[in-house]
Motif scaffolding. Structure first.
Motif, short mmCIF file in Angstrom:
data_model
loop_
_atom_site.label_atom_id
_atom_site.label_comp_id
_atom_site.label_asym_id
_atom_site.label_seq_id
_atom_site.Cartn_x
_atom_site.Cartn_y
_atom_site.Cartn_z
N ASN A 120 0.85 -1.19 0.00
CA ASN A 120 0.00 0.00 0.00
C ASN A 120 0.89 1.24 0.00
N PRO A 121 1.10 1.90 -1.13
CA PRO A 121 0.43 1.72 -2.41
C PRO A 121 1.07 0.60 -3.23
N GLU A 123 1.21 -0.84 -7.64
CA GLU A 123 1.09 -0.37 -9.02
C GLU A 123 0.56 -1.48 -9.91
N THR A 141 -1.73 3.62 -9.68
CA THR A 141 -1.26 3.48 -8.31
C THR A 141 -2.50 3.28 -7.44
N LYS A 143 -4.25 2.61 -3.68
CA LYS A 143 -4.13 2.69 -2.23
C LYS A 143 -5.40 2.12 -1.62
N TYR A 158 -7.87 4.76 -6.82
CA TYR A 158 -7.14 4.54 -8.07
C TYR A 158 -6.62 5.88 -8.58
#
Length: 165
Positions: A120-121, A123, A141, A143, A158
């Protein structure tokens, strides 16, 4: 009785000079709501052999904000599969992020990517698209904004960066 009909055709090919197109970069931020619980889930397990190999079909809402009551801008339709046997919980995501309002109404982004959900984060790759996002490429990316470890319900932020004609 089996009948065979001959087909006569010519292989067709045509090459033309390539005219480079001017690309633009688009940044988007929205929220995906993956809901496995309750009377109207948006994610439904299709196959669940223990844990590894679990397959889930999704039709998740995309919203402007993290609240489910935020303005809906589209849907994430596709599937994800639990693709790791260890403690590194990893999904492989196959999804079409379709937009139903605003500037990108009728367009979508195609995602095919590894999704290591404990990072977290993290890709993920954008591998194409439709409409305004035809021939898109880029990344997202992600989260985790909210995760209920009992139900599996999640809200994901997003942040998208794509280039496209």
């Amino acid at each position: 009785m089996v009948l065979a009909t001959p087909v006569y055709c010519k292989y067709y090919s045509k090459s033309v000079p390539y005219e480079p197109v001017r690309l633009q970069k688009t940044n988007l931020r929205f929220y995906l709501h993956d809901i496995l619980s309750g009377p109207n889930p948006t994610a439904v397990p299709i196959v669940r052999p223990n844990q590894f190999g679990a397959l889930v079909a999704i039709d998740d809402p995309l919203t402007e904000g993290p609240e489910i009551t935020s303005k809906k801008i589209g849907n994430a339709r596709g599937m994800y599969i639990l693709a790791s046997q260890g403690t590194d919980l990893t999904l492989v995501l196959y999804v079409d992020l379709g937009f139903t309002t605003g500037e990108f109404n009728g367009s979508s982004l195609s995602v095919l990517s590894r999704n290591p959900i404990l990072e977290n984060p993290r890709e993920m790759a954008v591998v194409g698209g439709r409409g305004r996002f035809r021939q898109a490429s880029g990344f997202i990316t992600v989260k985790t904004q909210y995760l209920n470890t009992t139900t599996g319900d999640a809200v994901l932020e997003y942040n998208v960066e794509v280039v496209h004609p």
